[in-house]
Enzyme design. Structure first.
Site, mmCIF file in Angstrom:
data_model
loop_
_atom_site.group_PDB
_atom_site.id
_atom_site.type_symbol
_atom_site.label_atom_id
_atom_site.label_comp_id
_atom_site.label_asym_id
_atom_site.label_seq_id
_atom_site.Cartn_x
_atom_site.Cartn_y
_atom_site.Cartn_z
ATOM 1 C CG ASP A 161 77.004 -21.658 10.398
ATOM 2 O OD1 ASP A 161 76.196 -22.305 10.114
ATOM 3 O OD2 ASP A 161 78.190 -21.938 11.159
ATOM 4 C CG ASN A 220 72.723 -26.392 18.149
ATOM 5 O OD1 ASN A 220 71.847 -26.966 17.726
ATOM 6 N ND2 ASN A 220 73.807 -26.206 17.262
ATOM 7 C CG ASP A 221 74.695 -22.502 16.468
ATOM 8 O OD1 ASP A 221 75.343 -23.245 17.519
ATOM 9 O OD2 ASP A 221 75.325 -22.610 15.244
HETATM 10 C C1 FRU Z 1 77.722 -24.359 15.408
HETATM 11 C C2 FRU Z 1 77.183 -25.250 14.233
HETATM 12 C C3 FRU Z 1 76.952 -24.531 13.122
HETATM 13 C C4 FRU Z 1 76.063 -25.250 12.313
HETATM 14 C C5 FRU Z 1 75.016 -25.597 13.499
HETATM 15 C C6 FRU Z 1 74.468 -27.028 13.188
HETATM 16 O O1 FRU Z 1 77.374 -24.800 16.533
HETATM 17 O O2 FRU Z 1 78.004 -26.450 14.040
HETATM 18 O O3 FRU Z 1 78.112 -24.542 12.324
HETATM 19 O O4 FRU Z 1 75.272 -24.369 11.177
HETATM 20 O O5 FRU Z 1 75.713 -25.685 14.594
HETATM 21 O O6 FRU Z 1 73.433 -27.136 14.184
#
Ligand code: FRU
Length: 459
Positions: free
Chosen positions: A145, A25-26
């Site tokens: 984050d 993901n991110d």
């Molecule tokens: C965004 C999120 C962030 C978190 C991460 C966990 O997609 O929910 O807020 O740090 O992904 O994987």
């Protein structure tokens, strides 16, 4: 070619960053450090669900040839044992500093978050330093984050972090430090009362970026309602311009989506000399769509966008492919009215002149770009892989369609319209066209050319 399962995928991806296996993901910790671009990303290396988050790591000298590195951060400390969540990077005294959120579930099942630091001399081996400040009072465990930058004018570091108040409203907190060791909580970053009380229940991945000295706040608020053509995804990323002064930001009222596609979320920007680049996660979608994404049976899921250069045109955020991407161009394509099969799954379709007529371009029977000239409306029509029904995203351009640059990479579509003033990301799945692309063009004139593209090298 990409490696692992992705290389042999029925839905191959050649020039977007994917996980070797598992869930991505991110984008995290984006930085150019000692001549090397480091891209970290949220990674569950062992499954395709949102658990067990690590920081995956891939690096490059030129954004085209990539090397996979061992996992940078694993959830192995008391303050991050249930997930090394998102965060950012900054270089301080020749050391790479990674700021991230540690996620912990205690014995009673209660969740906690810690804002943490890890440092590295070389960008590859990281030493965890632990939590950097106490959890702020009045906030739920949804504080995460951290994004850190140095303010040259004020000679201090700032850190912003997404947060949820105990009354379940979302915000971003800002901290200041002169030495990047002691952090002072300055409270809310954004000071407009209406924005603070009205926008969502949690702001994820806040990113304050300065483009030509103009503050642009990019964040991913959860819980905003659909409005006209905007905000139809489960969560979305928005931006607004504002005035930043001594730790506080007064935003303009005009908030807009960063990307009008189906899958785009949690982008992060970083400074690369004179330019600002950004990667996003492609991307968040309804849980039932995610759980049925066709690549899951191959043991991987999701990808990042291509690197995008951020600029401003008036008060509009523009995103265009980083120049390096154009090095991937290979054989030319001319798109004719009718159906064509291109013998490559990686293509770029380009329109360079103002379009005064309606047209449709359909890819692999499942994804259509439609333009309506009298209203300047672009519609994306996708056959959803889970419902088998068509779904739509639309944008009304402020001006006629003047150009587009459309990147298709197997199961990925990334569309840049009117010099990056409008951008849309999406996934499309049809395994019949794994190594080719079927394109159906309906228009009175042929104004689209393009290229087959080479894959990035990933070692
Ligand atoms: C965004 C999120 C962030 C978190 C991460 C966990 O997609 O929910 O807020 O740090 O992904 O994987």
């Amino acid at each position: 070619m990409l490696d692992g399962n992705v290389k042999n995928s029925k839905y191959p991806i050649g020039y977007h960053i994917t996980p070797l296996a598992g869930l991505l993901n991110d984008p995290n910790g984006l930085v150019k450090f000692e001549g090397i671009y480091h891209v970290f990303y949220q990674l569950n290396p062992t499954d395709t669900i949102h658990k067990n988050k690590h920081w995956g790591h891939i690096y490059s000298e030129d954004l085209i040839t990539w090397h996979r590195a061992p996992i940078a951060l694993a959830p192995d400390a008391w303050y991050d044992k249930d997930g090394v969540y998102s965060g950012s990077a900054i270089i301080i005294e020749n050391q790479l500093h990674l700021y991230y959120t540690g996620n912990v579930i205690d014995e009673a099942g209660e969740k906690h978050s810690y804002q943490c630091l890890a440092t590295s001399e070389d960008g590859f081996i990281f030493e965890k330093q632990g939590p950097i400040f106490e959890h702020p009072k009045g906030f739920t465990r949804h504080v995460r984050d951290p994004k850190v930058w140095y303010d040259e004018k004020e000679r201090c570091y700032y850190l912003v972090v997404g947060a949820q108040r105990e009354n379940l409203t979302g915000t971003t907190l800002i901290y200041r430090s002169v030495d990047a060791k002691q952090w002072e909580n300055l409270g809310d970053l954004v000071i407009n009362p209406d924005i603070l009380s009205q926008i969502g229940y949690m702001w994820e991945c806040p990113d304050l970026v300065f483009i030509d000295n103009q503050a642009v706040f990019i964040y991913s608020p959860q819980g905003i309602e659909a409005q006209g053509h905007q905000y139809h995804n489960i969560y979305q990323t928005v931006y607004a311009l504002g005035e930043f002064n001594e730790g506080h930001l007064l935003l303009d009222d005009d908030m807009q989506e960063v990307d009008f596609g189906f899958e785009y979320y949690a982008p992060q920007s970083f400074y690369d000399g004179d330019r600002i680049l950004s990667y996003g996660w492609m991307g968040i979608t309804q849980p039932e769509f995610e759980a049925s994404m066709p690549t899951i049976e191959e043991g991987w899921i999701h990808c990042l966008t291509i690197p995008r250069e951020l600029t401003l045109d008036g008060n509009k955020l523009c995103q265009n492919p980083a120049n390096e991407i154009y090095q991937l161009r290979n054989q030319e394509i001319q798109l004719l009215n009718g159906t064509q099969e291109i013998q490559s799954s990686m293509i770029e379709l380009i329109c360079e002149k103002e379009v005064q007529e309606d047209f449709n371009i359909k890819i692999d029977d499942v994804f259509t770009l439609a333009y309506q000239a009298d209203t300047h409306e672009i519609t994306l029509i996708r056959k959803n892989w889970y419902t088998n029904e068509n779904e739509y995203r639309k944008v009304t351009l402020d001006e006629p369609l003047q150009n587009f640059d459309w990147f298709i990479d197997g199961s990925v579509s990334e569309l840049f319209v009117n010099s990056g003033r409008y951008v849309a990301s999406a996934r499309l799945f049809n395994s019949t066209y794994a190594h080719s692309k079927k394109i159906e063009m309906t228009s009175a004139q042929s104004f689209v050319k393009g290229y087959q593209l080479n894959a990035m090298n990933v070692h």
